[in-house]
Design a protein around this motif. Structure first.
Motif, PDB file in Angstrom:
ATOM      1  N   VAL A 426       0.867  -1.179   0.000  1.00 44.90           N
ATOM      2  CA  VAL A 426       0.000   0.000   0.000  1.00 44.90           C
ATOM      3  C   VAL A 426       0.905   1.231   0.000  1.00 44.90           C
ATOM      4  O   VAL A 426       2.128   1.135   0.101  1.00 44.90           O
ATOM      5  CB  VAL A 426      -0.945   0.007   1.220  1.00 44.90           C
ATOM      6  N   GLU A 427       0.308   2.414  -0.110  1.00 47.00           N
ATOM      7  CA  GLU A 427       1.113   3.639  -0.158  1.00 47.00           C
ATOM      8  C   GLU A 427       1.990   3.763   1.086  1.00 47.00           C
ATOM      9  O   GLU A 427       1.569   3.425   2.191  1.00 47.00           O
ATOM     10  CB  GLU A 427       0.195   4.855  -0.249  1.00 47.00           C
ATOM     11  N   GLN A 428       3.188   4.288   0.879  1.00 45.37           N
ATOM     12  CA  GLN A 428       4.146   4.363   1.981  1.00 45.37           C
ATOM     13  C   GLN A 428       3.610   5.186   3.142  1.00 45.37           C
ATOM     14  O   GLN A 428       3.767   4.805   4.310  1.00 45.37           O
ATOM     15  CB  GLN A 428       5.467   4.962   1.491  1.00 45.37           C
ATOM     16  N   ARG A 429       2.963   6.299   2.858  1.00 43.59           N
ATOM     17  CA  ARG A 429       2.436   7.139   3.939  1.00 43.59           C
ATOM     18  C   ARG A 429       1.398   6.386   4.760  1.00 43.59           C
ATOM     19  O   ARG A 429       1.260   6.615   5.965  1.00 43.59           O
ATOM     20  CB  ARG A 429       1.831   8.425   3.371  1.00 43.59           C
ATOM     21  N   VAL A 430       0.681   5.464   4.120  1.00 40.96           N
ATOM     22  CA  VAL A 430      -0.355   4.703   4.816  1.00 40.96           C
ATOM     23  C   VAL A 430       0.286   3.688   5.759  1.00 40.96           C
ATOM     24  O   VAL A 430      -0.093   3.586   6.929  1.00 40.96           O
ATOM     25  CB  VAL A 430      -1.297   4.013   3.810  1.00 40.96           C
ATOM     26  N   TRP A 431       1.264   2.909   5.255  1.00 44.55           N
ATOM     27  CA  TRP A 431       1.826   1.898   6.152  1.00 44.55           C
ATOM     28  C   TRP A 431       2.715   2.513   7.225  1.00 44.55           C
ATOM     29  O   TRP A 431       2.844   1.964   8.325  1.00 44.55           O
ATOM     30  CB  TRP A 431       2.510   0.760   5.411  1.00 44.55           C
ATOM     31  N   LEU A 432       3.300   3.678   6.954  1.00 39.63           N
ATOM     32  CA  LEU A 432       4.037   4.368   8.007  1.00 39.63           C
ATOM     33  C   LEU A 432       3.085   4.842   9.111  1.00 39.63           C
ATOM     34  O   LEU A 432       3.374   4.719  10.304  1.00 39.63           O
ATOM     35  CB  LEU A 432       4.802   5.557   7.426  1.00 39.63           C
ATOM     36  N   ALA A 433       1.918   5.381   8.684  1.00 37.76           N
ATOM     37  CA  ALA A 433       0.914   5.777   9.671  1.00 37.76           C
ATOM     38  C   ALA A 433       0.411   4.564  10.440  1.00 37.76           C
ATOM     39  O   ALA A 433       0.179   4.622  11.656  1.00 37.76           O
ATOM     40  CB  ALA A 433      -0.245   6.490   8.973  1.00 37.76           C
ATOM     41  N   GLY A 434       0.255   3.432   9.728  1.00 32.96           N
ATOM     42  CA  GLY A 434      -0.191   2.211  10.379  1.00 32.96           C
ATOM     43  C   GLY A 434       0.796   1.728  11.439  1.00 32.96           C
ATOM     44  O   GLY A 434       0.390   1.306  12.526  1.00 32.96           O
ATOM     45  N   ILE A 435       2.085   1.786  11.121  1.00 33.41           N
ATOM     46  CA  ILE A 435       3.099   1.390  12.104  1.00 33.41           C
ATOM     47  C   ILE A 435       3.055   2.325  13.314  1.00 33.41           C
ATOM     48  O   ILE A 435       3.182   1.897  14.472  1.00 33.41           O
ATOM     49  CB  ILE A 435       4.500   1.391  11.456  1.00 33.41           C
ATOM     50  N   GLY A 436       2.839   3.628  13.049  1.00 30.60           N
ATOM     51  CA  GLY A 436       2.736   4.581  14.153  1.00 30.60           C
ATOM     52  C   GLY A 436       1.571   4.266  15.069  1.00 30.60           C
ATOM     53  O   GLY A 436       1.709   4.295  16.307  1.00 30.60           O
TER      54      GLY A 436
END
Length: 445
Positions: A426-436
């Motif tokens: 998925v989009e990088q900003r999405v999975w980074l937000a998900g990890i956060g």
């Protein structure tokens, strides 16, 4: 309820003792009121909704006409996960899904992580369903500004929270009506738009990738990750395992039936919609109206078909929303029982048919997320977090004792690898937000 006795299954090859499923000591367990038909309705009501009426067009904007292949690939990944969920729910039939399986077969930390990711994923999915409902409803009646769509979405969340608070029996009665209308609308869409798709088949194809390699693979996997979420409604059957009669027989049958029927219907709709309108037009309809299949039916189907499709979409989104409220509330119930969330969430009504506090908390969380007003963002976030959730589900399935297994461990390995792999497409900003968000949950824990 008494504490579970140790598993008395003999390890000898000639043992004839049947496996006795473990149980957890539960304060005030919910009543078992759901059979095979009702459980299948729960699954279909959870699957046939946002995935086919909205996210199919979002994925078409990413993978183009290859969204058809992405839909089929997502079905294969879903099959691995469905079989893991089925045997876990049959062996340990309590409310909570992978949250409880993680505690039982892995560790408290992984159990909590599963519960937290489910809350994040399915709250976002439910918000997408509410926004899709308002998009189709307004497009059918009187198109209005985005703010009007968001207000209607919040209103419908509150209505179905009230329905869910009435109990599982009343919810299943509503599901029967919803699923019947939705399936009829989708079958009519396929039949009514198929002639236009066949006519357009003779036109130049848009299906060849333009960059010849890495970009095509990236887009295909991204679309597959988004479409995987469209199938995961079968997990609602497992999450409500505490309320299902004869769970070791009922749950696997209901999950497999739900997934096979949904996969065939999804691929048929994707083929006809892309064939008739083209992937760019389908994607544009999702962005402009949040009602892509209704737009395709209006332009390429038989007269009046778009009304039936819009009605089917409205009922489908309502069904998904209702079933997600049910699923989220059961996760909150399980987390409240283990004190991973406030204990008040474990309170049941006097008939022991619904965790009423958890239902209203789930509804409030979904209503808050609908205020984002962006279906692509909410669905993409749901895709990442639900893939992490099912990674834990498959990991738990690998730890099942041999006597409890219904299927080969190869299915769980396939589900674990594919989920973890797809999560980061998925989009990088999405999975980074998900990890956060995941780290925030671990801090809470």
């Amino acid at each position: 309820m008494a504490a579970p006795s140790p598993n008395k299954c003999s390890n000898h090859a000639d043992s004839k003792v049947m496996y006795s499923p473990p149980t957890s000591p539960l304060p005030a367990a919910l009543r078992r009121e759901v059979g095979v038909f009702g459980a299948t309705l729960l699954g279909l009501g959870s699957i046939l909704g946002t995935g086919v009426f909205v996210s199919l067009a979002i994925a078409a904007g990413i993978a183009g006409p290859w969204v058809i292949l992405a839909t089929a690939l997502a079905a294969v990944v879903a099959a691995c996960n469905a079989l893991s969920s089925a045997q876990l729910a049959a062996a340990h039939p309590v409310s909570g899904g992978a949250y409880e399986y993680g505690y039982r077969y892995l560790s408290p930390l992984l159990g909590f992580t599963a519960g937290w990711t489910f809350l994040c994923a399915k709250s976002a999915s439910a918000a997408t369903a509410a926004l899709g409902f308002s998009g189709y409803a307004l497009n059918l009646l009187a198109p209005g500004p985005p703010s009007q769509s968001v207000l209607l979405a919040v209103g419908i969340v509150l209505v179905f929270t009230l329905v869910a608070a009435c109990g599982i029996r009343q919810s299943n009665a509503a599901n029967l009506v919803i699923v019947s209308i939705t399936v009829l609308a989708l079958l009519c869409f396929v039949a009514g738009v198929a002639p236009a798709a066949l006519t357009r088949a003779g036109l130049p194809s848009e299906s060849l990738p333009t960059d010849g390699g890495a970009g095509f693979v990236r887009d295909l996997l991204h679309a597959s990750a988004l479409m995987f979420v469209a199938y995961t409604g079968y997990g609602r059957i497992a999450t409500l395992g505490e309320e299902i009669r004869d769970p070791r027989r009922t749950i696997p049958r209901a999950i497999v039936t739900t997934l096979v029927f949904s996969a065939l219907l999804y691929v048929a709709v994707a083929t006809v919609a892309v064939g008739a309108a083209g992937a760019p037009a389908l994607s544009a309809a999702a962005q402009a109206y949040a009602a892509p299949l209704e737009v395709v039916a209006r332009r390429h189907g038989v007269p009046g078909l778009h009304w039936l499709v819009a009605l089917g979409a409205v009922t489908a989104m309502a069904g998904v929303l209702l079933n997600l409220i049910l699923g989220l509330s059961r996760i909150l119930l399980a987390m409240g029982r283990r004190q991973d969330a406030p204990g008040v969430l474990a309170r049941l009504n006097t008939e022991a048919t619904t965790p009423y506090v958890a239902v209203w908390v789930a509804g409030g969380l979904i209503a808050a997320l609908t205020l984002l007003g962006d279906i692509k963002t909410t669905w993409s976030f749901s895709a990442f977090t639900v893939l992490i959730y099912y990674s834990i589900t498959n990991l738990a399935a690998l730890r099942l004792p041999p006597a409890a297994r219904l299927y080969s461990r190869a299915w769980a390995w396939g589900g674990l690898g594919s989920c973890f792999f797809l999560a980061f497409w998925v989009e990088q900003r999405v999975w980074l937000a998900g990890i956060g968000i995941l780290l925030l949950g671990l801090v809470w824990y």
